[in-house]
Design a protein around this motif. Structure first.
Motif, PDB file in Angstrom:
ATOM      1  N   HIS B  14       0.821  -1.209   0.000  1.00  0.00           N
ATOM      2  CA  HIS B  14       0.000   0.000   0.000  1.00  0.00           C
ATOM      3  C   HIS B  14       0.853   1.256   0.000  1.00  0.00           C
ATOM      4  CE1 HIS B  14       0.682  -0.439   4.331  1.00  0.00           C
ATOM      5  NE2 HIS B  14       0.173  -1.637   4.224  1.00  0.00           N
ATOM      6  N   PHE B  15       0.294   2.284  -0.611  1.00  0.00           N
ATOM      7  CA  PHE B  15       0.936   3.605  -0.642  1.00  0.00           C
ATOM      8  C   PHE B  15       0.066   4.522   0.168  1.00  0.00           C
ATOM      9  CE2 PHE B  15       1.901   1.515  -4.674  1.00  0.00           C
ATOM     10  CZ  PHE B  15       3.288   1.528  -4.638  1.00  0.00           C
ATOM     11  N   GLY B  16       0.471   4.825   1.394  1.00  0.00           N
ATOM     12  CA  GLY B  16      -0.395   5.622   2.260  1.00  0.00           C
ATOM     13  C   GLY B  16      -1.718   4.898   2.405  1.00  0.00           C
ATOM     14  N   GLY B  17      -2.797   5.545   2.025  1.00  0.00           N
ATOM     15  CA  GLY B  17      -4.110   4.925   2.152  1.00  0.00           C
ATOM     16  C   GLY B  17      -4.470   4.018   0.984  1.00  0.00           C
ATOM     17  N   VAL B  18      -3.713   4.141  -0.121  1.00  0.00           N
ATOM     18  CA  VAL B  18      -4.072   3.369  -1.312  1.00  0.00           C
ATOM     19  C   VAL B  18      -3.587   1.932  -1.180  1.00  0.00           C
ATOM     20  CG1 VAL B  18      -3.814   3.183  -3.803  1.00  0.00           C
ATOM     21  CG2 VAL B  18      -3.891   5.437  -2.719  1.00  0.00           C
ATOM     22  N   LYS B  19      -4.521   0.996  -1.200  1.00  0.00           N
ATOM     23  CA  LYS B  19      -4.117  -0.416  -1.159  1.00  0.00           C
ATOM     24  C   LYS B  19      -3.925  -0.889  -2.596  1.00  0.00           C
ATOM     25  CE  LYS B  19      -5.421  -2.061   3.316  1.00  0.00           C
ATOM     26  NZ  LYS B  19      -6.505  -1.458   4.113  1.00  0.00           N
ATOM     27  N   PRO B  39      -8.420  -3.125 -14.801  1.00  0.00           N
ATOM     28  CA  PRO B  39      -8.613  -1.713 -15.164  1.00  0.00           C
ATOM     29  C   PRO B  39      -7.413  -0.858 -14.746  1.00  0.00           C
ATOM     30  CG  PRO B  39     -10.413  -2.536 -13.778  1.00  0.00           C
ATOM     31  CD  PRO B  39      -9.368  -3.581 -13.789  1.00  0.00           C
ATOM     32  N   ASN B  40      -7.374   0.370 -15.205  1.00  0.00           N
ATOM     33  CA  ASN B  40      -6.307   1.298 -14.804  1.00  0.00           C
ATOM     34  C   ASN B  40      -6.253   1.421 -13.299  1.00  0.00           C
ATOM     35  OD1 ASN B  40      -7.229   2.951 -17.664  1.00  0.00           O
ATOM     36  ND2 ASN B  40      -5.124   2.369 -17.311  1.00  0.00           N
ATOM     37  N   GLY B  41      -5.037   1.383 -12.767  1.00  0.00           N
ATOM     38  CA  GLY B  41      -4.871   1.546 -11.327  1.00  0.00           C
ATOM     39  C   GLY B  41      -5.187   0.305 -10.526  1.00  0.00           C
ATOM     40  N   ALA B  42      -5.329  -0.845 -11.199  1.00  0.00           N
ATOM     41  CA  ALA B  42      -5.691  -2.083 -10.504  1.00  0.00           C
ATOM     42  C   ALA B  42      -4.535  -2.645  -9.688  1.00  0.00           C
ATOM     43  CB  ALA B  42      -6.172  -3.122 -11.507  1.00  0.00           C
ATOM     44  N   GLY B  43      -3.309  -2.248 -10.023  1.00  0.00           N
ATOM     45  CA  GLY B  43      -2.153  -2.726  -9.263  1.00  0.00           C
ATOM     46  C   GLY B  43      -1.235  -3.642 -10.053  1.00  0.00           C
ATOM     47  N   LYS B  44      -1.423  -3.707 -11.369  1.00  0.00           N
ATOM     48  CA  LYS B  44      -0.632  -4.620 -12.195  1.00  0.00           C
ATOM     49  C   LYS B  44       0.854  -4.245 -12.170  1.00  0.00           C
ATOM     50  CE  LYS B  44      -3.035  -3.476 -15.833  1.00  0.00           C
ATOM     51  NZ  LYS B  44      -3.963  -2.454 -15.298  1.00  0.00           N
ATOM     52  N   THR B  45       1.119  -2.971 -12.435  1.00  0.00           N
ATOM     53  CA  THR B  45       2.515  -2.533 -12.453  1.00  0.00           C
ATOM     54  C   THR B  45       3.131  -2.659 -11.061  1.00  0.00           C
ATOM     55  OG1 THR B  45       2.076  -1.030 -14.286  1.00  0.00           O
ATOM     56  CG2 THR B  45       4.032  -0.590 -12.969  1.00  0.00           C
ATOM     57  N   THR B  46       2.346  -2.373 -10.042  1.00  0.00           N
ATOM     58  CA  THR B  46       2.841  -2.522  -8.674  1.00  0.00           C
ATOM     59  C   THR B  46       3.251  -3.974  -8.419  1.00  0.00           C
ATOM     60  OG1 THR B  46       1.361  -0.754  -7.987  1.00  0.00           O
ATOM     61  CG2 THR B  46       2.281  -2.142  -6.252  1.00  0.00           C
ATOM     62  N   PHE B  47       2.467  -4.913  -8.948  1.00  0.00           N
ATOM     63  CA  PHE B  47       2.816  -6.339  -8.801  1.00  0.00           C
ATOM     64  C   PHE B  47       4.176  -6.611  -9.452  1.00  0.00           C
ATOM     65  CE2 PHE B  47       2.778 -10.785 -10.106  1.00  0.00           C
ATOM     66  CZ  PHE B  47       2.429 -11.405  -8.919  1.00  0.00           C
ATOM     67  N   PHE B  86       9.306  -2.045 -19.148  1.00  0.00           N
ATOM     68  CA  PHE B  86       8.583  -1.038 -18.380  1.00  0.00           C
ATOM     69  C   PHE B  86       7.411  -0.474 -19.176  1.00  0.00           C
ATOM     70  CE2 PHE B  86      12.745  -1.296 -16.511  1.00  0.00           C
ATOM     71  CZ  PHE B  86      12.521  -1.140 -15.158  1.00  0.00           C
ATOM     72  N   GLN B  87       6.357  -0.157 -18.451  1.00  0.00           N
ATOM     73  CA  GLN B  87       5.162   0.405 -19.089  1.00  0.00           C
ATOM     74  C   GLN B  87       5.520   1.691 -19.846  1.00  0.00           C
ATOM     75  OE1 GLN B  87       1.899   0.729 -16.401  1.00  0.00           O
ATOM     76  NE2 GLN B  87       0.590   1.816 -17.834  1.00  0.00           N
ATOM     77  N   ASN B  88       6.260   2.580 -19.151  1.00  0.00           N
ATOM     78  CA  ASN B  88       6.773   3.767 -19.844  1.00  0.00           C
ATOM     79  C   ASN B  88       8.244   3.505 -20.135  1.00  0.00           C
ATOM     80  OD1 ASN B  88       7.239   3.634 -17.167  1.00  0.00           O
ATOM     81  ND2 ASN B  88       6.895   5.783 -16.720  1.00  0.00           N
TER      82      ASN B  88
HETATM   83  N1  LIG Z   1       5.024   4.825  -6.259  1.00  0.00           N
HETATM   84  C1  LIG Z   1       3.720   5.015  -5.958  1.00  0.00           C
HETATM   85  N2  LIG Z   1       3.376   5.903  -5.008  1.00  0.00           N
HETATM   86  C2  LIG Z   1       2.063   6.108  -4.698  1.00  0.00           C
HETATM   87  N3  LIG Z   1       1.066   5.444  -5.271  1.00  0.00           N
HETATM   88  C3  LIG Z   1       1.342   4.545  -6.225  1.00  0.00           C
HETATM   89  C4  LIG Z   1       2.687   4.290  -6.621  1.00  0.00           C
HETATM   90  N4  LIG Z   1       2.683   3.343  -7.586  1.00  0.00           N
HETATM   91  C5  LIG Z   1       1.381   3.034  -7.781  1.00  0.00           C
HETATM   92  N5  LIG Z   1       0.577   3.745  -6.966  1.00  0.00           N
HETATM   93  C6  LIG Z   1      -0.876   3.637  -6.893  1.00  0.00           C
HETATM   94  O1  LIG Z   1      -1.200   2.275  -6.781  1.00  0.00           O
HETATM   95  C7  LIG Z   1      -2.326   1.958  -7.569  1.00  0.00           C
HETATM   96  C8  LIG Z   1      -1.983   0.880  -8.561  1.00  0.00           C
HETATM   97  O2  LIG Z   1      -1.126   1.415  -9.557  1.00  0.00           O
HETATM   98  P1  LIG Z   1      -0.477   0.551 -10.703  1.00  0.00           P
HETATM   99  O3  LIG Z   1       0.458   1.425 -11.434  1.00  0.00           O
HETATM  100  O4  LIG Z   1       0.070  -0.703 -10.148  1.00  0.00           O
HETATM  101  O5  LIG Z   1      -1.744   0.237 -11.617  1.00  0.00           O
HETATM  102  P2  LIG Z   1      -1.801  -0.498 -13.008  1.00  0.00           P
HETATM  103  O6  LIG Z   1      -2.705  -1.652 -12.818  1.00  0.00           O
HETATM  104  O7  LIG Z   1      -0.456  -0.765 -13.533  1.00  0.00           O
HETATM  105  O8  LIG Z   1      -2.533   0.578 -13.883  1.00  0.00           O
HETATM  106  P3  LIG Z   1      -2.332   0.999 -15.428  1.00  0.00           P
HETATM  107  O9  LIG Z   1      -3.159   0.054 -16.220  1.00  0.00           O
HETATM  108  O10 LIG Z   1      -2.877   2.378 -15.485  1.00  0.00           O
HETATM  109  O11 LIG Z   1      -0.894   0.924 -15.711  1.00  0.00           O
HETATM  110  C9  LIG Z   1      -2.782   3.253  -8.209  1.00  0.00           C
HETATM  111  O12 LIG Z   1      -3.815   3.802  -7.419  1.00  0.00           O
HETATM  112  C10 LIG Z   1      -1.553   4.124  -8.157  1.00  0.00           C
HETATM  113  O13 LIG Z   1      -1.917   5.476  -8.050  1.00  0.00           O
END
Ligand SMILES: Nc1ncnc2c1ncn2[C@@H]1O[C@H](COP(=O)(O)OP(=O)(O)OP(=O)(O)O)[C@@H](O)[C@H]1O
Ligand SMILES: [Mg+2]
Lengths: 355, 253
Positions: B14-19, B39-47, B86-88
């Motif tokens: 989690h990032f602060g309040g964002v899980k 969907p966007n913001g689902a957490g894929k890149t975070t994984f 990387f995505q970007n």
């Molecule tokens: N370094 C970070 N600091 C704060 N919040 C983050 C950070 N990285 C991701 N988040 C938040 O975590 C959530 C998941 O983001 P993530 O990038 O994993 O989504 P995603 O599934 O890859 O989306 P997309 O399809 O848009 O690439 C989002 O709400 C994002 O704002």
């Protein structure tokens, strides 16, 4: 390296070699002072190429580089002078000085290399000052460095009984002390140039460049960024240590004054102004920046006399003013340096549209 | 059934309040193309970032090829055999395409400072091998004619391919691609499909994040869906496509 052997480059190398051999004799006709100026220019080439590994290759902004030079210089001064009555030979002190500087580099680098850019610059700046202040104050309660007075009567370089101070005759040619040091310094400079060239086009050099370009991507392909930065730091420091030792031996005298912040900045300016990461550029920067102040020293007063009939402005301050102005102008009109690498030139060009 | 290559167990971040990730558990089998969608913001890149050591998970962990992965150690993940894009796009922009791939060989080669300075026979042989392997990989992703161009001057599609070549240079067991088709036209996407297919055939397991549903469903052996950081379903494409929760996640409630 094969293309080195093409006829054109061979001719080029022969010409440069001939010029390098002739130079100390030509300069000596104007007095030994000119040979000494040339010696310092080469010493700065050595230092700047050492710093180039840190700044140019690994992209770490080091504002305390002179500290490693100081460590090498004091290592020599303390182990080869009447101060402690120790007179170790070159082959022992020079590697020791390099080793101590290397250790200092690792000690400074390991906790700080996580810092980025400007933060690292501040820490290294502080480190450089700390080392200088130490040298200044380590004369009480136990006198180690002799404080601000410095250490005198330091042994010259002497290899297998051949002393580099005083004049001597070799193969029927009489060489003065500075002339002998000149050849020693040229040999060392060639060594550091080869090291720079070979590192740049190696696995390690590529990894450094990758870290500079994008640290996260570098990590993702498995580059141990921390260790590689430390390696660059330690290597740069070792070269600084070697240069310091030669400096102490050549001067016969060291004091903390020689290791002030302005010296660190000067060496960094040589790297940046010449063309960061580009070896010929760095050499040019070092030669220009070490000779320009000397040339101005000799030029400023006579020119004023000629123009105004008297000396209006203190030559010393005018000298630094012109020097500073020259630096600003170069950075304004040639931001990549006087002689940048082709890649670096492209870096500073705007991106191609749609690229 | 093929053996498990990667097992994620209750990975949380989690990032602060964002899980961003809520106890995500999934398994990837050797030899498959595994899709990760959401969907966007689902957490894929975070994984991806947790898996490749760029982020430290707040909970859970990974087991890769039979041994746990150390958190917070990207270079170790690469050494163990996990490579990513990387995505970007993150290329070494001012290095040539060839050099970019050569950097990818770093983790599989040895030469150090001493070798470089002395130009020993071993170092020169290794350097030649690095270059040859990099050239081969540029051929593999079909951008060999751009070898000497700066990475940043390549077209978007070629940059994506170059990133894949650089990742492959580390000889990964698991190749993680973060939206490789983003910004590609239909022809480029089709060519990418063939490339990924070939990579699987050559024995590398692929973890694919992608928004292009057609590409994912056509290519992947199994698919996992993330929504608001939680795993919704993990199954073969035909089942995932019909799952009402997936349809809801994508259309939005
Ligand atoms: N370094 C970070 N600091 C704060 N919040 C983050 C950070 N990285 C991701 N988040 C938040 O975590 C959530 C998941 O983001 P993530 O990038 O994993 O989504 P995603 O599934 O890859 O989306 P997309 O399809 O848009 O690439 C989002 O709400 C994002 O704002
Ligand atoms: Mg993403």
């Amino acid at each position: 390296m094969k293309n080195w052997l093409s006829p054109r480059s061979t001719a080029g190398i022969v010409l440069i070699a001939a010029a390098l051999v002739a130079l100390p004799f030509v300069l000596a006709t104007g007095g030994q002072a000119w040979v000494r100026i040339a010696n310092f220019a080469i010493l700065y080439v050595f230092l700047a190429l050492g710093l180039n590994i840190v700044v140019g290759f690994a992209g770490l902004l080091d504002l305390g580089y002179i500290a490693f030079y100081a460590v090498g210089a004091y290592a020599w001064a303390l182990l080869a002078s009447p101060h402690f009555g120790i007179h170790w030979p070159v082959w022992a002190i020079l590697p020791l000085g390099a080793g101590l500087a290397c250790i200092a580099g690792v000690l400074l680098g390991s906790p700080t290399l996580k810092l980025r850019g400007d933060y690292l610059a501040i820490v290294t700046l502080g480190f450089g000052e700390i080392v200088r202040i130490f040298m200044n104050n380590l004369n009480a309660p136990v006198n180690i460095t002799n404080g601000p007075q410095g250490i005198t009567l330091i042994d010259p370089v002497s290899i297998a009984g051949f002393r580099f101070s005083g004049s001597s005759e070799i193969l029927g040619v009489t060489l003065s002390g500075p002339q002998k040091y000149y050849f020693l310094l040229v040999a060392l400079a060639i060594l550091v140039i080869i090291v720079n060239l070979r590192l740049q086009h190696s696995r390690i050099g590529r990894a450094w460049q990758a870290i500079r370009e994008d640290e996260i991507a570098a990590k993702a392909v498995g580059i141990d960024t921390r260790n590689l930065k430390l390696l660059a730091f330690a290597m740069g420091a070792s070269f600084g240590g070697i240069a310091g030792g030669i400096f102490a031996a050549m001067q016969g005298f060291v004091s903390p004054e020689s290791f002030s912040l302005i010296e660190s900045i000067m060496i960094l300016a040589m790297v940046v102004l010449g063309g960061m990461g580009h070896i010929p550029g760095v050499i040019l920067g070092a030669v220009l920046l070490s000779i320009l102040p000397e040339a101005l020293r000799y030029g400023v007063a006579p020119v004023q006399k000629l123009l105004f009939g008297q000396i209006l402005v203190d030559p010393e301050s005018l000298r630094m003013l012109i020097f500073g102005l020259a630096l600003v102008l170069v950075m304004r009109f040639k931001p990549a340096g006087l002689w940048p690498s082709p890649e670096r030139k492209r870096e500073l060009q705007p991106e191609k549209a749609g690229g | 059934m093929a053996e498990t290559l990667l097992a994620a167990t209750a990975v949380a971040k989690h990032f602060g309040g964002v899980k961003a990730l809520r106890d995500v558990s999934l398994t990837i089998r050797s030899g498959e193309v595994y899709g990760l969608i959401g969907p966007n913001g689902a957490g894929k890149t975070t994984f991806f970032n947790c898996l490749t050591g760029l982020y430290v998970p707040d909970g859970g962990g990974f087991e890769f090829a039979g041994a746990p992965l150390v958190a917070d150690a990207p270079q170790q993940a690469a050494a163990r055999g996990i490579a990513r894009t990387f995505q970007n796009i993150r290329l070494f922009g001012n290095m040539t395409a060839l050099e970019n791939v050569m950097v990818g060989r770093h983790v599989r080669t040895r030469a150090g400072v001493i070798g470089a300075m002395l130009q020993t026979a071993a170092t020169r042989a290794e350097e030649a091998a690095i270059r040859q392997k990099a050239i081969d990989l540029l051929h593999y992703v079909r951008i060999e004619d751009r070898a000497d161009d700066l990475a940043r001057n390549l077209s978007y599609g070629d940059q994506r391919r170059l990133e894949i070549a650089r990742a492959l240079a580390t000889e990964p067991k698991l190749l993680c691609l973060d939206e490789p088709a983003a910004g590609m036209n239909a022809t480029e996407t089709e060519a990418l499909r063939d490339l990924i297919d070939g990579i699987r055939r050559d024995g590398t397991t692929v973890l694919l994040i992608e928004h292009d549903v057609k590409l994912v469903m056509g290519l992947c052996d199994r698919v996992a869906v993330l929504d608001y950081g939680a795993l919704v379903i993990e199954d073969v494409p035909a089942v995932v496509q019909k799952d009402p929760r997936v349809i809801e996640a994508y259309l939005g409630a």
